[in-house]
Scaffold this active site. Structure first.
Site, PDB file in Angstrom:
ATOM      1  N   ARG A  11     -15.710  33.288  17.885  1.00 34.68           N
ATOM      2  CA  ARG A  11     -15.745  32.404  16.719  1.00 34.68           C
ATOM      3  C   ARG A  11     -17.081  31.681  16.585  1.00 34.68           C
ATOM      4  O   ARG A  11     -17.469  31.264  15.501  1.00 34.68           O
ATOM      5  CB  ARG A  11     -14.594  31.396  16.803  1.00 34.68           C
TER       6      ARG A  11
ATOM      7  N   LYS B 247     -23.633  37.466  -3.607  1.00 31.78           N
ATOM      8  CA  LYS B 247     -24.446  37.844  -4.760  1.00 31.78           C
ATOM      9  C   LYS B 247     -25.707  38.584  -4.293  1.00 31.78           C
ATOM     10  O   LYS B 247     -25.617  39.668  -3.778  1.00 31.78           O
ATOM     11  CB  LYS B 247     -24.763  36.590  -5.594  1.00 31.78           C
TER      12      LYS B 247
ATOM     13  N   ASP C 151     -25.644  23.891  -5.039  1.00 30.72           N
ATOM     14  CA  ASP C 151     -25.230  25.296  -5.113  1.00 30.72           C
ATOM     15  C   ASP C 151     -26.420  26.040  -5.711  1.00 30.72           C
ATOM     16  O   ASP C 151     -26.677  25.972  -6.910  1.00 30.72           O
ATOM     17  CB  ASP C 151     -23.969  25.434  -5.976  1.00 30.72           C
TER      18      ASP C 151
HETATM   19  C1  PLP Z   1     -20.006  33.430  -6.979  1.00 36.80           C
HETATM   20  C2  PLP Z   1     -20.418  32.013  -6.927  1.00 36.80           C
HETATM   21  C3  PLP Z   1     -19.823  31.136  -6.029  1.00 36.80           C
HETATM   22  C4  PLP Z   1     -18.694  31.545  -5.120  1.00 36.80           C
HETATM   23  O1  PLP Z   1     -19.048  32.478  -4.173  1.00 36.80           O
HETATM   24  P1  PLP Z   1     -17.992  33.523  -3.547  1.00 36.80           P
HETATM   25  O2  PLP Z   1     -18.818  34.210  -2.538  1.00 36.80           O
HETATM   26  O3  PLP Z   1     -17.530  34.386  -4.674  1.00 36.80           O
HETATM   27  O4  PLP Z   1     -16.882  32.713  -2.954  1.00 36.80           O
HETATM   28  C5  PLP Z   1     -20.259  29.831  -6.011  1.00 36.80           C
HETATM   29  N1  PLP Z   1     -21.220  29.402  -6.837  1.00 36.80           N
HETATM   30  C6  PLP Z   1     -21.819  30.212  -7.712  1.00 36.80           C
HETATM   31  C7  PLP Z   1     -22.889  29.665  -8.594  1.00 36.80           C
HETATM   32  C8  PLP Z   1     -21.442  31.540  -7.804  1.00 36.80           C
HETATM   33  O5  PLP Z   1     -22.021  32.346  -8.697  1.00 36.80           O
END
Ligand code: PLP
Length: 399
Positions: free
Chosen positions: A63, A214, A189
């Site tokens: 972990r 992404k 983010d």
């Molecule tokens: C896709 C996305 C997320 C979430 O990520 P996951 O890997 O799908 O959980 C968070 N913030 C933004 C801006 C995103 O495009």
């Protein structure tokens, strides 16, 4: 190579070399998969030594990670000048929620942008509320005006720039200045621009968050997230992560590492094709507005020009009139754009986007329905021809 030499490398060079420590790769080019739950020790003394306070980068228990996860985490830290360290998560959403849980306690307030990714808002209105933490939403274009919303209870400000679906570019330096003066923690983010186009720790952010699902992974086949912390903010994050028992699998981290090596060139191509398509859409009579941070229609465009080094291939456009049915006619017949969530892979995507459904602190008004496009690595002329046929379907359905 000394640390100082490495810092002077340019981004394309950094993504190739970052995190590939010889003790983790043993000379294998791409850091291999080290799978583990149990780790065996030579004797009790070794078991105790590795279990002691600083087990960072020592095999202890699955972990806590293996060189596969450490290598990707290290690489992401190297891409953020000024950062202390990075932790990986099973998704981008778990990266966001864990970072918030690390810095908030019952009675606290967190400020979230009205343009937040929808699951971030769901966490604010759901679990945070249940824990006695207030999520207050602000206009993403508020800038230094956020000072008026800060009270003694405000312990954290989350930013997401540009905003989900509607792409408002936030004045991160102005908000960071307000937060620093009041001892408020900042989180970003940064999934859209990532460290290559917006080095967030350098801009004063305390925790920068990526959905690695992404552009880092880049092939639409893995869920993965990361949080990179500024000096002084890492220990808290690590404690919360360990208490929650979160870890990313070595196989997923391996694919993240593998994707990272080509991230610079993919991002460049996706960004350039996206910008060309956005500029083309802007010339079309069926299109009212193109919300792409690099184009003047986009709220916060001036901030984008000042702060960003490039643009991702993800943006939205607003149709001129028409209803959901006309929009559906456009999207349903596309040949090269898949209909699906997420983005950052090699393939283009289109989804209907309706920000007005969830706004509470700012108004969303538009001339018609909106579409979010992700532009992948297909030939740009093919994509434009596909959209041209789509706009003709839209115009016919709109009447
Ligand atoms: C896709 C996305 C997320 C979430 O990520 P996951 O890997 O799908 O959980 C968070 N913030 C933004 C801006 C995103 O495009």
């Amino acid at each position: 190579m000394s640390g100082e030499d490495k810092q002077n490398d340019r981004d394309a060079t950094k993504v190739v070399h970052a995190g590939r420590r010889p003790e983790w790769t043993q000379g294998i080019v791409n850091p291999p998969v080290w799978r583990a739950s149990t780790i065996l020790y030579d004797d009790i003394a070794e078991m105790r030594e590795r279990g002691s306070a600083d087990t960072h980068h020592k095999l202890y228990y699955g972990r806590r990670g293996t060189p596969t996860q450490w290598s990707l985490a290290d690489a992401l830290t190297e891409l953020e000048p000024g950062a202390q360290a990075t932790l990986l998560y099973p998704s981008g959403v778990s990266a966001i929620t864990t970072a918030l849980l690390a810095v908030l306690s019952p009675g606290d307030e967190v400020l979230l942008p009205d343009s937040s990714y929808e699951p971030t808002r769901a966490f604010g209105n759901g679990m945070l509320k249940r824990l006695g933490i207030t999520a207050t939403y602000y206009d993403p274009l508020i800038g230094a005006g956020i000072a008026a919303l800060c009270s003694a209870r405000t312990k954290a400000i989350l930013m997401e720039s540009p905003g989900s679906l509607s792409f408002e570019v936030q004045d991160v330096p102005a908000i960071v200045a307000v937060a620093k003066a009041r001892g408020i923690v900042t989180l970003l983010d940064n999934t859209w621009a990532g460290p290559l186009y917006f080095p967030a720790i350098e801009k004063g952010i305390d925790y920068t968050i990526l959905s690695c699902s992404k552009y880092v992974v880049g092939h639409s086949d893995v869920m993965l997230g990361s949080v990179t912390a500024a000096p002084g903010h890492y220990e808290k994050l690590r404690a919360t992560t360990y208490q929650l028992g979160l870890c990313a699998s070595p196989d997923d981290a391996y694919l993240g590492s593998r994707g990272l090596r080509t991230m610079d060139v993919r991002l460049r191509q996706s960004g350039a094709s996206g910008l060309r398509i956005a500029a083309w859409l802007k010339t079309r009579p069926e299109v009212a507005r193109v919300l792409h941070p690099a184009l003047p229609d986009c709220p916060g465009h001036d901030v984008f020009v000042r702060d960003f080094r490039g643009s991702a291939g993800l943006f939205s456009f607003v149709l001129n009139g028409g209803n959901d049915g006309a929009r559906t006619a456009l999207i349903d017949g596309l040949r090269h754009f898949g209909i699906g969530f997420s983005w950052g892979g090699y393939e283009s995507l289109a989804i209907p986007a309706d920000p007005q459904r969830i706004r509470t602190a700012s108004r969303w008004e538009a001339e018609g329905p909106m579409i979010r496009l992700y532009v992948g690595l297909e030939d740009t002329d093919d994509l434009i021809a596909d959209l041209e046929a789509g706009l003709a379907r839209f115009a016919a359905a709109r009447g």
